[in-house]
Design a protein around this motif. Structure first.
Motif, PDB file in Angstrom:
ATOM      1  N   THR A  88      57.098  -6.484 -53.855  1.00 30.76           N
ATOM      2  CA  THR A  88      56.088  -7.385 -54.431  1.00 30.76           C
ATOM      3  C   THR A  88      56.659  -8.788 -54.584  1.00 30.76           C
ATOM      4  O   THR A  88      55.999  -9.789 -54.283  1.00 30.76           O
ATOM      5  N   LEU A  89      57.900  -8.880 -55.031  1.00 37.50           N
ATOM      6  CA  LEU A  89      58.520 -10.202 -55.169  1.00 37.50           C
ATOM      7  C   LEU A  89      58.696 -10.841 -53.791  1.00 37.50           C
ATOM      8  O   LEU A  89      58.456 -12.042 -53.615  1.00 37.50           O
ATOM      9  N   LEU A  90      59.078 -10.017 -52.825  1.00 36.14           N
ATOM     10  CA  LEU A  90      59.259 -10.550 -51.464  1.00 36.14           C
ATOM     11  C   LEU A  90      57.953 -11.113 -50.913  1.00 36.14           C
ATOM     12  O   LEU A  90      57.930 -12.168 -50.282  1.00 36.14           O
ATOM     13  N   ARG A  91      56.858 -10.401 -51.172  1.00 37.64           N
ATOM     14  CA  ARG A  91      55.557 -10.908 -50.701  1.00 37.64           C
ATOM     15  C   ARG A  91      55.237 -12.258 -51.314  1.00 37.64           C
ATOM     16  O   ARG A  91      54.727 -13.162 -50.662  1.00 37.64           O
ATOM     17  N   ARG A  92      55.542 -12.370 -52.609  1.00 37.50           N
ATOM     18  CA  ARG A  92      55.248 -13.646 -53.285  1.00 37.50           C
ATOM     19  C   ARG A  92      56.123 -14.770 -52.735  1.00 37.50           C
ATOM     20  O   ARG A  92      55.696 -15.914 -52.625  1.00 37.50           O
ATOM     21  N   ILE A  93      57.358 -14.446 -52.435  1.00 36.74           N
ATOM     22  CA  ILE A  93      58.273 -15.451 -51.880  1.00 36.74           C
ATOM     23  C   ILE A  93      57.789 -15.882 -50.489  1.00 36.74           C
ATOM     24  O   ILE A  93      57.776 -17.060 -50.147  1.00 36.74           O
ATOM     25  N   ILE A 149      58.582 -19.219 -47.530  1.00 32.17           N
ATOM     26  CA  ILE A 149      60.032 -19.013 -47.427  1.00 32.17           C
ATOM     27  C   ILE A 149      60.304 -17.769 -46.578  1.00 32.17           C
ATOM     28  O   ILE A 149      59.583 -16.768 -46.684  1.00 32.17           O
ATOM     29  N   GLY A 150      61.326 -17.816 -45.735  1.00 36.31           N
ATOM     30  CA  GLY A 150      61.710 -16.677 -44.897  1.00 36.31           C
ATOM     31  C   GLY A 150      62.763 -15.827 -45.591  1.00 36.31           C
ATOM     32  O   GLY A 150      62.941 -15.924 -46.808  1.00 36.31           O
ATOM     33  N   GLU A 161      66.958  -3.923 -44.444  1.00 33.27           N
ATOM     34  CA  GLU A 161      66.397  -5.181 -44.953  1.00 33.27           C
ATOM     35  C   GLU A 161      65.508  -5.814 -43.878  1.00 33.27           C
ATOM     36  O   GLU A 161      64.413  -6.300 -44.173  1.00 33.27           O
ATOM     37  N   VAL A 162      65.974  -5.791 -42.641  1.00 31.98           N
ATOM     38  CA  VAL A 162      65.166  -6.341 -41.542  1.00 31.98           C
ATOM     39  C   VAL A 162      63.846  -5.583 -41.442  1.00 31.98           C
ATOM     40  O   VAL A 162      62.764  -6.168 -41.327  1.00 31.98           O
ATOM     41  N   ARG A 163      63.946  -4.265 -41.507  1.00 32.39           N
ATOM     42  CA  ARG A 163      62.741  -3.436 -41.371  1.00 32.39           C
ATOM     43  C   ARG A 163      61.728  -3.729 -42.483  1.00 32.39           C
ATOM     44  O   ARG A 163      60.536  -3.917 -42.226  1.00 32.39           O
ATOM     45  N   LEU A 164      62.237  -3.802 -43.708  1.00 28.75           N
ATOM     46  CA  LEU A 164      61.340  -4.081 -44.828  1.00 28.75           C
ATOM     47  C   LEU A 164      60.708  -5.468 -44.665  1.00 28.75           C
ATOM     48  O   LEU A 164      59.500  -5.639 -44.865  1.00 28.75           O
ATOM     49  N   ALA A 165      61.519  -6.444 -44.302  1.00 27.65           N
ATOM     50  CA  ALA A 165      60.985  -7.805 -44.145  1.00 27.65           C
ATOM     51  C   ALA A 165      59.852  -7.815 -43.122  1.00 27.65           C
ATOM     52  O   ALA A 165      58.800  -8.428 -43.322  1.00 27.65           O
ATOM     53  N   LYS A 166      60.062  -7.109 -42.013  1.00 26.58           N
ATOM     54  CA  LYS A 166      59.012  -7.084 -40.985  1.00 26.58           C
ATOM     55  C   LYS A 166      57.771  -6.364 -41.492  1.00 26.58           C
ATOM     56  O   LYS A 166      56.643  -6.809 -41.280  1.00 26.58           O
ATOM     57  N   LEU A 190      56.710  -6.273 -44.381  1.00 23.22           N
ATOM     58  CA  LEU A 190      56.007  -7.108 -45.359  1.00 23.22           C
ATOM     59  C   LEU A 190      55.373  -8.331 -44.716  1.00 23.22           C
ATOM     60  O   LEU A 190      54.779  -9.159 -45.401  1.00 23.22           O
ATOM     61  N   GLY A 191      55.543  -8.471 -43.412  1.00 20.23           N
ATOM     62  CA  GLY A 191      54.833  -9.540 -42.715  1.00 20.23           C
ATOM     63  C   GLY A 191      55.640 -10.804 -42.475  1.00 20.23           C
ATOM     64  O   GLY A 191      55.077 -11.820 -42.062  1.00 20.23           O
ATOM     65  N   PHE A 192      56.935 -10.804 -42.753  1.00 21.91           N
ATOM     66  CA  PHE A 192      57.740 -11.974 -42.395  1.00 21.91           C
ATOM     67  C   PHE A 192      57.768 -12.078 -40.873  1.00 21.91           C
ATOM     68  O   PHE A 192      57.974 -11.067 -40.182  1.00 21.91           O
ATOM     69  N   ALA A 193      57.568 -13.288 -40.366  1.00 22.06           N
ATOM     70  CA  ALA A 193      57.607 -13.490 -38.908  1.00 22.06           C
ATOM     71  C   ALA A 193      59.055 -13.388 -38.440  1.00 22.06           C
ATOM     72  O   ALA A 193      59.983 -13.740 -39.177  1.00 22.06           O
TER      73      ALA A 193
END
Ligand code: LLP
Length: 405
Positions: free
Chosen positions: A57-62, A67-68, A76-81, A83-86
């Protein structure tokens, strides 16, 4: 001391609703810190070092603040992807990766920032013609404790200048383009001069790499924990760092993007750990305030002798005592606060430990087979559980042990 953002009424309501111990995060402070960073560093690629706190949830807000992420493991890479980080907003800076990890990160389409000749060679052999970034160790390290200094002669991180001819030869052999140069000197840096001085040898290297697209000067922006520490002037840091890179880019005569990767700065002060006093024990010269959390949830005091501000609710009248706030773990190092002169809280009171948003939950463990706490987001008057408290089955799920009940 800055007042703890979670006052007595809301702390009591939170403890009542979600139980203790619980990590609580202020949406407002998180947003404020992200915006201070994006304001101080315009036209900069900001990647949050998600190792500091990887709550989704915090990552989504960031992410919503533009912010990337800086990542250090394939998960960590998998979670970031997820959550929609490009892809372009994710950098992988893992240390000592195995081949499986190189494969997984490459498959995820994420840029690797490598810091050993071996990793570079293995990556090149597996995936020729890939772009790559190099993490350097250019002698100047810094940080709040020796464990968090990540450059200098004793550090396991980074390539040295002497490694560069071989790194370039590997890159040539496998057709790799060196598109990024990176360094991260350490964590908890308060001296801008030192930070700028550390950038100089990195800047000297820029002309050597004709395909360079970005230069990443790392994270490490200090956050005050003790009364005698002050906030850094982030605007000023931003101006000075950008100005120095601006001059370097002008000298270079080709475009180059500045990147930074703050972790602690964005999340530290947003987080508190809400604990409840279970036991008060008085010995000849000290008062042990035993709470329902400890080094398994917040290891920083035990690992780095870090100081975390704390407040007990409700306020009690009386004579201050020499208090040690300790947890339930079977180690004498299980201390959350060492020697604080305060009116001792009573059993059942709440102790709110501040500055716990960075490297708190992220470093929590199951030591003594204890569960990790819940996490709650406080947004104005609203409180929302953003991760459940673990239970027995979460702890014994590993391997072939099938829990019953
Ligand atoms: N970039 C790299 C490559 C890093 O290794 C780190 C942190 C950061 C960025 C973010 O640094 P920050 O802005 O958060 O200072 N557990 C320790 C901190 C360890 C930091 C490790 N690397 C603590 O609780 O103080």
């Amino acid at each position: 001391m800055k007042p703890v953002w979670l006052g007595p009424k809301r702390a009591a309501r939170l403890a009542e609703r979600f139980g203790t111990p619980t990590y609580a995060y202020s949406a407002k402070i998180l947003r404020g810190r992200c915006r201070a960073m994006t304001r101080a560093f315009p036209a900069t690629q900001i990647r949050y070092a998600m190792k500091a706190n990887a709550n989704p949830t915090l990552l989504r807000r960031i992410r919503a603040e533009g912010i990337g992420v800086d990542t250090v493991s394939r998960y960590e890479v998998r979670l970031a992807k997820e959550l929609g980080f490009a892809r372009k907003d994710i950098l992988y800076s893992g240390n000592n990766p195995d081949n499986e990890e190189l494969d997984a990160v490459h498959r995820a389409g994420v840029m690797l920032n490598l810091d050993a000749l071996s990793s570079l060679r293995r990556y090149g052999a597996r995936f020729p013609n890939s772009p790559v970034s190099l993490r350097m160790n250019l002698e100047i390290g810094a940080g709040h404790h020796p464990h968090v200094v990540t450059a200098g002669p004793d550090s396991k991180f980074g390539l040295s200048v002497d490694d560069l001819p071989e790194a370039e030869a590997i890159a040539r052999r496998f057709g790799m383009r060196i598109v990024g140069l990176h360094q991260h000197i350490g964590s908890g840096v308060f001296e801008l001069d030192l930070f700028l001085r550390a950038m100089e040898p990195l800047i000297q290297l820029l002309p050597r790499f004709p395909a360079l697209e970005f230069v990443d000067v790392g994270g490490g922006f200090g956050v005050p924990y003790r009364d005698d520490e002050a906030d850094i002037d982030l605007e000023h840091w931003g101006q000075q760092i950008r100005a120095r890179i601006g001059r370097a880019v002008a000298d270079l005569g080709r475009p180059l993007r500045l990147a930074i990767e703050p972790g602690r700065y964005l999340v530290c002060e947003a987080g508190v750990l809400v604990t409840r006093v279970t036991t008060v024990k008085r010995t000849q010269d000290r008062t042990f305030v035993g709470v329902d959390s400890g080094m398994h949830h917040l290891i920083r005091p035990a690992l780095y002798q870090s100081y975390h501000p704390l407040t007990a609710w409700p306020r009690r009248e009386g004579t201050p005592e020499r208090c040690f706030v300790v947890g339930p773990i079977c180690e004498s190092g299980d201390v959350l606060a060492e020697e604080r002169t305060l009116v001792a809280p009573e059993e059942g009171d709440l102790v709110v430990i501040a500055n716990a948003g960075a490297y708190g939950y992220a470093m929590a463990s199951h030591y003594n087979l204890r569960a990790r706490p819940a996490e709650v987001l406080v947004d104005g008057d609203a409180m929302k559980r953003i991760r459940g408290r673990e239970r027995y089955r979460d702890l014994v799920r590993a391997g072939d042990l099938r829990p019953r009940g």
